[in-house]
Motif scaffolding. Structure first.
Motif, PDB file in Angstrom:
ATOM      1  N   ARG A 134      91.701   8.884  23.045  1.00  0.00           N
ATOM      2  CA  ARG A 134      91.270   7.980  21.982  1.00  0.00           C
ATOM      3  C   ARG A 134      91.734   6.570  22.301  1.00  0.00           C
ATOM      4  O   ARG A 134      92.884   6.363  22.675  1.00  0.00           O
ATOM      5  N   ILE A 135      90.815   5.625  22.151  1.00  0.00           N
ATOM      6  CA  ILE A 135      91.134   4.211  22.334  1.00  0.00           C
ATOM      7  C   ILE A 135      90.616   3.458  21.121  1.00  0.00           C
ATOM      8  O   ILE A 135      89.454   3.590  20.753  1.00  0.00           O
ATOM      9  N   ASN A 136      91.476   2.691  20.495  1.00  0.00           N
ATOM     10  CA  ASN A 136      91.091   1.825  19.386  1.00  0.00           C
ATOM     11  C   ASN A 136      91.361   0.391  19.793  1.00  0.00           C
ATOM     12  O   ASN A 136      92.342   0.100  20.478  1.00  0.00           O
ATOM     13  N   GLY A 137      90.469  -0.500  19.369  1.00  0.00           N
ATOM     14  CA  GLY A 137      90.674  -1.887  19.731  1.00  0.00           C
ATOM     15  C   GLY A 137      89.660  -2.810  19.107  1.00  0.00           C
ATOM     16  O   GLY A 137      88.987  -2.470  18.130  1.00  0.00           O
ATOM     17  N   ARG A 138      89.567  -4.015  19.700  1.00  0.00           N
ATOM     18  CA  ARG A 138      88.666  -5.059  19.223  1.00  0.00           C
ATOM     19  C   ARG A 138      87.651  -5.340  20.319  1.00  0.00           C
ATOM     20  O   ARG A 138      88.012  -5.535  21.477  1.00  0.00           O
ATOM     21  N   LYS A 174      72.402  -5.556  31.196  1.00  0.00           N
ATOM     22  CA  LYS A 174      72.118  -6.821  30.516  1.00  0.00           C
ATOM     23  C   LYS A 174      73.256  -7.199  29.568  1.00  0.00           C
ATOM     24  O   LYS A 174      73.444  -8.363  29.245  1.00  0.00           O
ATOM     25  N   LEU A 175      73.977  -6.182  29.103  1.00  0.00           N
ATOM     26  CA  LEU A 175      75.082  -6.373  28.166  1.00  0.00           C
ATOM     27  C   LEU A 175      76.243  -5.473  28.564  1.00  0.00           C
ATOM     28  O   LEU A 175      76.043  -4.423  29.183  1.00  0.00           O
ATOM     29  N   ALA A 176      77.438  -5.868  28.179  1.00  0.00           N
ATOM     30  CA  ALA A 176      78.613  -5.009  28.326  1.00  0.00           C
ATOM     31  C   ALA A 176      79.462  -5.148  27.072  1.00  0.00           C
ATOM     32  O   ALA A 176      79.579  -6.236  26.507  1.00  0.00           O
ATOM     33  N   LEU A 177      80.005  -4.030  26.668  1.00  0.00           N
ATOM     34  CA  LEU A 177      80.929  -3.998  25.542  1.00  0.00           C
ATOM     35  C   LEU A 177      82.338  -4.070  26.125  1.00  0.00           C
ATOM     36  O   LEU A 177      82.721  -3.217  26.921  1.00  0.00           O
ATOM     37  N   VAL A 178      83.078  -5.103  25.775  1.00  0.00           N
ATOM     38  CA  VAL A 178      84.441  -5.268  26.257  1.00  0.00           C
ATOM     39  C   VAL A 178      85.385  -4.943  25.109  1.00  0.00           C
ATOM     40  O   VAL A 178      85.213  -5.446  23.997  1.00  0.00           O
ATOM     41  N   VAL A 179      86.357  -4.073  25.383  1.00  0.00           N
ATOM     42  CA  VAL A 179      87.306  -3.662  24.350  1.00  0.00           C
ATOM     43  C   VAL A 179      88.716  -4.075  24.762  1.00  0.00           C
ATOM     44  O   VAL A 179      89.205  -3.674  25.824  1.00  0.00           O
ATOM     45  N   GLU A 180      89.332  -4.895  23.929  1.00  0.00           N
ATOM     46  CA  GLU A 180      90.749  -5.222  24.071  1.00  0.00           C
ATOM     47  C   GLU A 180      91.508  -4.133  23.322  1.00  0.00           C
ATOM     48  O   GLU A 180      91.334  -3.973  22.109  1.00  0.00           O
ATOM     49  N   ILE A 181      92.320  -3.398  24.044  1.00  0.00           N
ATOM     50  CA  ILE A 181      92.945  -2.180  23.510  1.00  0.00           C
ATOM     51  C   ILE A 181      94.112  -2.507  22.584  1.00  0.00           C
ATOM     52  O   ILE A 181      95.007  -3.275  22.933  1.00  0.00           O
ATOM     53  N   ASP A 182      94.083  -1.884  21.399  1.00  0.00           N
ATOM     54  CA  ASP A 182      95.206  -1.959  20.463  1.00  0.00           C
ATOM     55  C   ASP A 182      96.079  -0.718  20.557  1.00  0.00           C
ATOM     56  O   ASP A 182      97.299  -0.799  20.445  1.00  0.00           O
ATOM     57  N   GLU A 183      95.430   0.451  20.718  1.00  0.00           N
ATOM     58  CA  GLU A 183      96.200   1.686  20.862  1.00  0.00           C
ATOM     59  C   GLU A 183      95.406   2.729  21.628  1.00  0.00           C
ATOM     60  O   GLU A 183      94.182   2.757  21.571  1.00  0.00           O
ATOM     61  N   ASP A 188      91.735  -4.527  33.159  1.00  0.00           N
ATOM     62  CA  ASP A 188      93.194  -4.584  33.340  1.00  0.00           C
ATOM     63  C   ASP A 188      93.769  -3.506  32.432  1.00  0.00           C
ATOM     64  O   ASP A 188      93.021  -2.839  31.719  1.00  0.00           O
ATOM     65  N   PRO A 189      95.085  -3.275  32.437  1.00  0.00           N
ATOM     66  CA  PRO A 189      95.642  -2.180  31.638  1.00  0.00           C
ATOM     67  C   PRO A 189      95.405  -2.279  30.131  1.00  0.00           C
ATOM     68  O   PRO A 189      95.595  -1.309  29.414  1.00  0.00           O
TER      69      PRO A 189
END
Length: 193
Positions: A131-135, A156-165, A90-91
């Motif tokens: 640039r994307i920063n997040g958790r 087998k794995l995925a890194l999911v990033v919730e975007i802060d900026e 999502d965005p």
């Protein structure tokens, strides 16, 4: 906000490669030396993917993932695949499939201790840098893993990033380095005769 450690020794060593060096003492001193950023530089930061950001992600085959562990020890690792390998949930959320590598999993170990991440997306030949920063969190399965299957191999794995900026990074370093200009590369470029 000050990043300087008030208890840090700010005197230069008397011997060694840093003899006579003058360390930066504070964020105020840094601002004095560099000046204040133009408002447009500050205003370009946002926290939701725009159409321009989505276009860049769709063209990018490579990003550098920066992480640090609980003690602050840092790691940066390249992540890549075919252009558009980053899956947009999502965005405000993206996912990167994990592809087979050296199995050290330094980034994943760091994320388990400290979820803060930074991503730097590049497109070969282009001066666009996102640039994307997040958790981050690490998933072992989700319905969207099917969409990240390549050559019959589901991650087998995925890194999911919730975007802060999110913001476009100044391309000056790419221009200065000549990273996309074959004439600046040492030796003969691959495929050249």
């Amino acid at each position: 906000m000050s990043y300087a450690d008030p208890d840090a020794d700010t005197t230069a060593p008397a011997t060694g490669p840093l003899a006579g060096a003058v360390p930066l003492g504070s964020a105020d001193e840094l601002r004095e030396l560099l000046g204040t950023p133009h408002p447009i530089v500050i205003d370009k930061v946002h926290n939701r993917l725009t159409d321009d950001d989505l276009g860049l992600l769709a063209r990018s085959p490579l990003c550098v993932l920066a992480t640090s562990d609980a003690a602050g020890d840092c790691d940066a690792t390249p992540r890549g695949d075919t252009p558009g390998f980053t899956h947009v949930l999502d965005p405000g959320t993206i996912a990167l499939p994990d592809r087979p590598g050296n199995r050290r999993a330094d980034s994943f170990h760091n994320i388990l201790a400290n979820p803060r991440v930074g991503l730097l997306y590049l497109i070969p030949g282009a001066m666009d840098v996102l640039r994307i920063n997040g958790r981050a969190s690490i998933l072992t399965d989700a319905p969207f893993f099917d969409a990240m299957t390549v050559k019959g191999r589901r991650p087998k794995l995925a890194l999911v990033v919730e975007i802060d900026e999110i913001f476009r990074h100044c391309p000056a370093s790419l221009r200065r380095s000549g990273v996309w200009a074959p004439q600046t590369w040492a030796g003969t470029p691959l495929g050249a005769e």
